[in-house]
Design a protein around this motif. Structure first.
Motif, PDB file in Angstrom:
ATOM      1  N   PHE A 118       8.096 -11.907 -17.354  1.00  0.00           N
ATOM      2  CA  PHE A 118       8.825 -10.783 -16.758  1.00  0.00           C
ATOM      3  C   PHE A 118       9.090 -11.009 -15.267  1.00  0.00           C
ATOM      4  N   GLN A 130      -4.985  -6.824  -7.568  1.00  0.00           N
ATOM      5  CA  GLN A 130      -3.578  -6.594  -7.879  1.00  0.00           C
ATOM      6  C   GLN A 130      -3.381  -6.215  -9.348  1.00  0.00           C
ATOM      7  N   LEU A 142       4.756 -12.324  -5.199  1.00  0.00           N
ATOM      8  CA  LEU A 142       3.443 -11.962  -5.717  1.00  0.00           C
ATOM      9  C   LEU A 142       3.162 -10.470  -5.529  1.00  0.00           C
ATOM     10  N   MET A 143       3.479  -9.957  -4.352  1.00  0.00           N
ATOM     11  CA  MET A 143       3.121  -8.569  -4.055  1.00  0.00           C
ATOM     12  C   MET A 143       4.033  -7.570  -4.748  1.00  0.00           C
ATOM     13  N   LEU A 144       5.313  -7.893  -4.869  1.00  0.00           N
ATOM     14  CA  LEU A 144       6.253  -6.949  -5.470  1.00  0.00           C
ATOM     15  C   LEU A 144       6.496  -7.232  -6.944  1.00  0.00           C
ATOM     16  N   GLU A 161       0.552  -9.963 -19.020  1.00  0.00           N
ATOM     17  CA  GLU A 161      -0.322 -10.933 -18.360  1.00  0.00           C
ATOM     18  C   GLU A 161       0.052 -11.007 -16.889  1.00  0.00           C
ATOM     19  N   SER A 162      -0.796 -10.444 -16.017  1.00  0.00           N
ATOM     20  CA  SER A 162      -0.410 -10.320 -14.607  1.00  0.00           C
ATOM     21  C   SER A 162      -0.530 -11.636 -13.852  1.00  0.00           C
ATOM     22  N   LEU A 198       8.457  -1.161  -8.529  1.00  0.00           N
ATOM     23  CA  LEU A 198       7.368  -2.103  -8.274  1.00  0.00           C
ATOM     24  C   LEU A 198       7.023  -2.887  -9.535  1.00  0.00           C
ATOM     25  N   TYR A 199       6.737  -4.168  -9.355  1.00  0.00           N
ATOM     26  CA  TYR A 199       6.407  -5.080 -10.451  1.00  0.00           C
ATOM     27  C   TYR A 199       7.567  -5.241 -11.423  1.00  0.00           C
ATOM     28  N   THR A 200       8.780  -5.300 -10.886  1.00  0.00           N
ATOM     29  CA  THR A 200       9.946  -5.664 -11.694  1.00  0.00           C
ATOM     30  C   THR A 200      10.668  -6.809 -10.977  1.00  0.00           C
ATOM     31  N   TYR A 242       6.008  -2.878  -0.564  1.00  0.00           N
ATOM     32  CA  TYR A 242       5.020  -2.399  -1.530  1.00  0.00           C
ATOM     33  C   TYR A 242       4.766  -0.906  -1.320  1.00  0.00           C
ATOM     34  N   GLY A 272       4.118  -9.259  -9.001  1.00  0.00           N
ATOM     35  CA  GLY A 272       2.860  -9.213  -9.719  1.00  0.00           C
ATOM     36  C   GLY A 272       2.638 -10.374 -10.663  1.00  0.00           C
ATOM     37  N   ASN A 273       3.559 -11.341 -10.691  1.00  0.00           N
ATOM     38  CA  ASN A 273       3.344 -12.552 -11.503  1.00  0.00           C
ATOM     39  C   ASN A 273       3.138 -12.239 -12.986  1.00  0.00           C
ATOM     40  N   ILE A 274       3.849 -11.251 -13.516  1.00  0.00           N
ATOM     41  CA  ILE A 274       3.679 -10.876 -14.925  1.00  0.00           C
ATOM     42  C   ILE A 274       4.389 -11.884 -15.828  1.00  0.00           C
ATOM     43  N   GLU A 279       0.179   1.253 -11.593  1.00  0.00           N
ATOM     44  CA  GLU A 279       1.633   1.473 -11.504  1.00  0.00           C
ATOM     45  C   GLU A 279       2.240   1.730 -12.880  1.00  0.00           C
ATOM     46  N   SER A 292       5.727   1.710  -4.228  1.00  0.00           N
ATOM     47  CA  SER A 292       4.610   2.056  -5.104  1.00  0.00           C
ATOM     48  C   SER A 292       4.738   3.499  -5.579  1.00  0.00           C
ATOM     49  N   ARG A 293       4.064   3.811  -6.659  1.00  0.00           N
ATOM     50  CA  ARG A 293       4.260   5.095  -7.334  1.00  0.00           C
ATOM     51  C   ARG A 293       4.082   6.279  -6.405  1.00  0.00           C
ATOM     52  N   SER A 294       3.173   6.127  -5.417  1.00  0.00           N
ATOM     53  CA  SER A 294       2.961   7.244  -4.495  1.00  0.00           C
ATOM     54  C   SER A 294       3.816   7.111  -3.238  1.00  0.00           C
ATOM     55  N   ARG A 350      10.498   3.514  -9.881  1.00  0.00           N
ATOM     56  CA  ARG A 350       9.658   2.614 -10.695  1.00  0.00           C
ATOM     57  C   ARG A 350      10.091   1.154 -10.563  1.00  0.00           C
TER      58      ARG A 350
END
Lengths: 223, 295, 212
Positions: free
Chosen positions: C167, B184, C158-160, B177-178, C80-82, C65, C162-164, B191, C69-71, C78
């Motif tokens: 997690f 984003q 928020l940017m790095l 859940e993002s 990003l978003y951790t 970011y 992702g508010n998951i 990603e 990011s992957r690219s 890997r």
């Protein structure tokens, strides 16, 4: 012997020491002159705390700023400078007194023993466990003196050593300085209190505006 | 130094004075809350510009937020009108009397996107079976799914699809859940190499960045994305400019603008981002809306 | 719901705590270097750090970011978003603030403590460690202030991150999300919690920094 040769120093742009040459042998010298003349800076240059912008500083014949740090340190450790307004470290008075020994790698136990003996002599042994930040100005001055004496320096550079003391303590510190002279220590005292100078010292440099303006015998100051 | 400060203060003062003058000079401001997916395409700014050509004294302020917040803003009296695409939420606010004059003005589709190798094998499935396949692949540990999780129109649609499939993915490790906007969420799916659902407009705008994602399911009535425009009811919510909102709404529904919407994005993306409702002649959009609102 | 609030608060504290530890681990040695060494460009570095104190969080987020990011150049990690990405981003964000405070504290003590150590025959390293030892309360204070900035920022998280959910969701991103859902109640209680944390940290830093 500590020797300054044509030394210049500035904190920012304006030079505060301008081409000073002087020497401290087996004697007591005084640096006299008004506040802001550059006396303190000269003592710090002699102690090797400040690096001159120009000119040379010799301790026992060696230019200390040309030596690698490991060699310079053995010379610098023969010299101790004592601030006018004592700087106290966090912790107890005893911890402050043994600081110089710790720097020299002396074991804590030995250092403490030595410190307590010295403090007894100076009459501040009952302060040993007190928080050093809570001392009066006079007590702090004695702490600073003890902290310097404990490393048994060959050269003692004292900045207004009597400034914060009452009359009784002044007398005992003067006695102490005389005794140090008798055991062959070299002493330099920065002061604007010319009277003190005549009691202990054999030579006086008059400092004005960053330069030595004259070199005299202490009684001549009064003339 | 002091002189410089004074000059700086003067300049800043002048700038703010000019700004305030500009703002207060316009006698009317129309406050609009809109779903981010719609706003991100710049369509609304274009419409506002066209409206202002005819009504130069009107200033239109957009607040781009999720559909949930857009509707809440209407209820709080913070806006005069809303553009949203979450029929089930819209229905609640209609029942409360917050909104009136509901009109569908455009539609497009949602797309189910995923990694190019498509581990769940959903390519060209119908949407419900695709959701089932993603669920099974997720349980098998071969894929992930990224959900908006923000009560937006897209999020509501996704939940509705799970519901139709008879599944509840929440709480599973593979169900991410993002809690962020569409753009984003797409980036996160890109990603992670995961599946997700997006409106076609936002996806097309970002597609050059989303090198690891590809649209896999694009057909099916369940993916119809219906955009409605509402006027906030001034009888219930005090202090809103109902008359001006109604005027802008009628402008959006006019033939000229409907035609413009039908061509919007063709130059940039090769296909239009939206289809105009054109008054919904056969009632199929309203029917779809009812189905979504009831579900 | 309280359970979720606590979980998010705990995650915020851990992530921003890690950021503060990281920033301290490189910020203090850097400040010490700036205080004790005279070298070309020192003033310039200091000015840059002072200017970066107020750097917008989204700018830091944006730069990292692209790196993560992957690219991007570090895409292979890997990150990003951790949570680690958030901690790294916040550490970068708060480093200028930390260095400015630490430099100021060290510079003030240097005139005294450093000189005292040198006057009693310290090697440069010994003088430096004495300086650090004497400044610990103020340095700790600088770290706490930096932690407060980290835990209260939104852009990087928020940017790095992702508010998951479960997690990378921290207090600020959770507040932003709840507001976007129109759920002001939960947002307010999270906001209250955040204020409580930063206020307690401020109180603690007052206590440690006020002494000596």
């Amino acid at each position: 012997m500590i020797k300054l040769r044509e030394v210049y120093f500035s904190y920012n742009k304006e030079p505060v020491v301008k081409g000073v040459s002087l020497s401290l042998g087996n004697e007591c010298i005084a640096l006299a002159g008004p506040n802001g003349a550059g006396k303190t800076t000269i003592l710090k240059l002699m102690a090797g705390i400040y690096r001159p912008k120009k000119g040379e500083v010799f301790i026992e014949g060696k230019n200390i700023w040309k030596l690698p740090e490991k060699e310079a340190i053995t010379l610098r450790r023969k010299v101790v400078y004592v601030h006018e307004n004592p700087i106290v470290l966090r912790g107890s008075v005893l911890n402050n007194v043994i600081f110089g020994l710790e720097l020299r790698g002396v074991s804590k136990e030995e250092a403490r023993k030595k410190a307590l003996k010295l403090m007894r002599k100076l009459g501040i042994d009952e302060l040993a466990e007190k928080d050093a930040k809570n001392l009066s100005a006079g007590q702090a001055q004695l702490l600073a003196l003890a902290r310097a004496l404990i490393v048994e320096p060959s050269y003692m550079l004292l900045d207004e050593p009597l400034a914060n003391l009452d009359w009784k303590r002044r007398k005992s510190v003067l006695e102490l300085l005389k005794e140090l002279r008798e055991t062959g220590r070299s002493i330099a005292i920065a002061t604007h209190d010319a009277f003190l100078v005549s009691l202990v010292c054999s030579k006086a440099y008059i400092i004005e505006n960053g330069s030595v303006v004259s070199e005299t015998l202490p009684p001549a100051i009064f003339q | 130094m002091r002189g410089h400060l004074l000059t700086l203060a003067l300049v800043l003062g002048l700038i703010s004075a000019t700004y305030i003058w500009q703002v207060t000079r316009a006698p009317v401001t129309l406050r609009v809350s809109t779903t981010t997916s719609l706003y991100a395409t710049d369509l609304l700014e274009e419409l506002a510009r066209k409206f202002q050509e005819k009504h130069p004294k009107v200033i239109i302020e957009f607040t781009p937020v999720g559909s949930g917040e857009a509707l809440k803003k209407a209820e709080n009296g913070d806006v005069d009108m809303v553009f949203v695409h979450a029929p089930n939420l819209e229905k609640k606010y209609l029942e409360k009397g917050v909104l009136k004059f509901g009109e569908i003005f455009a539609y497009n589709t949602f797309v189910i996107l995923g990694p190019k190798d498509d581990p769940a094998g959903i390519r060209d499935m119908d949407p419900i079976n695709a959701m089932i396949a993603i669920y099974e692949a997720g349980e098998a540990g071969t894929t992930k799914f990224v959900s908006r999780g923000d009560n937006s129109g897209t999020h509501n649609r996704e939940l509705w699809l799970w519901n139709l499939a008879g599944l509840d993915p929440s709480g599973n490790d593979w169900y991410i859940e993002s809690g962020t906007g569409m753009a984003q969420t797409l980036m996160i799916a890109n990603e992670y190499g995961a599946y997700t659902i997006s409106d076609i407009g936002t996806y097309l705008k970002l597609s050059s960045e989303l090198t690891y994602l590809t649209p896999l399911v694009t057909q099916g009535s369940e993916l119809l994305n219906v955009y409605s425009v509402y006027v906030v009811n001034s009888d219930v919510i005090k202090g809103v400019n109902e008359r001006l909102a109604y005027e802008f709404q009628q402008f959006v529904l006019s033939d000229e603008i409907q035609n413009f919407i039908g061509n919007y994005g063709v130059v940039e993306f090769g296909s239009s981002l939206f289809s105009p409702a054109n008054g919904d002649p056969d009632g199929s959009l309203r029917e779809a809306w009812n189905q979504l609102a009831g579900g | 719901m309280l359970g979720e609030v606590l979980e998010i608060a705990l995650r915020s504290i851990i992530v921003s705590g890690l950021a503060a530890v990281l920033a301290t681990s490189w910020g203090i040695p850097l400040s010490l270097k700036l205080v004790t060494d005279d070298f070309r460009g020192k003033k310039f570095i200091l000015d840059v750090f002072r200017a970066l104190v107020g750097i917008p969080t989204v700018v830091v987020g944006l730069i990292l970011y692209f790196l993560f990011s992957r690219s991007g150049p570090f895409g292979g990690l890997r990150l990003l978003y951790t949570p680690l990405a958030i901690a790294l981003g916040q550490a970068v964000l708060i480093t200028p603030l930390l260095v400015s405070f630490a430099y100021q504290a060290l510079e003030r003590e240097k005139g005294e403590v450093w000189e005292l150590a040198m006057s009693l025959g310290a090697l440069k390293n010994q003088a430096s460690s004495t300086l650090i030892k004497e400044t610990i309360p103020k340095l700790l204070n600088a770290s706490l202030i930096a932690f407060n900035r980290a835990i209260g920022e939104l852009g990087v998280a928020l940017m790095l991150g992702g508010n998951i959910k479960g997690f990378t969701r921290v207090m600020t991103t959770a507040i932003a999300l709840e507001v976007s859902k129109g759920e002001f109640g939960l947002a307010l209680s999270l906001g209250g919690f955040l204020l409580l944390i930063t206020y307690s940290i401020t109180a603690v830093s007052r206590m440690v920094g006020g002494k000596s």
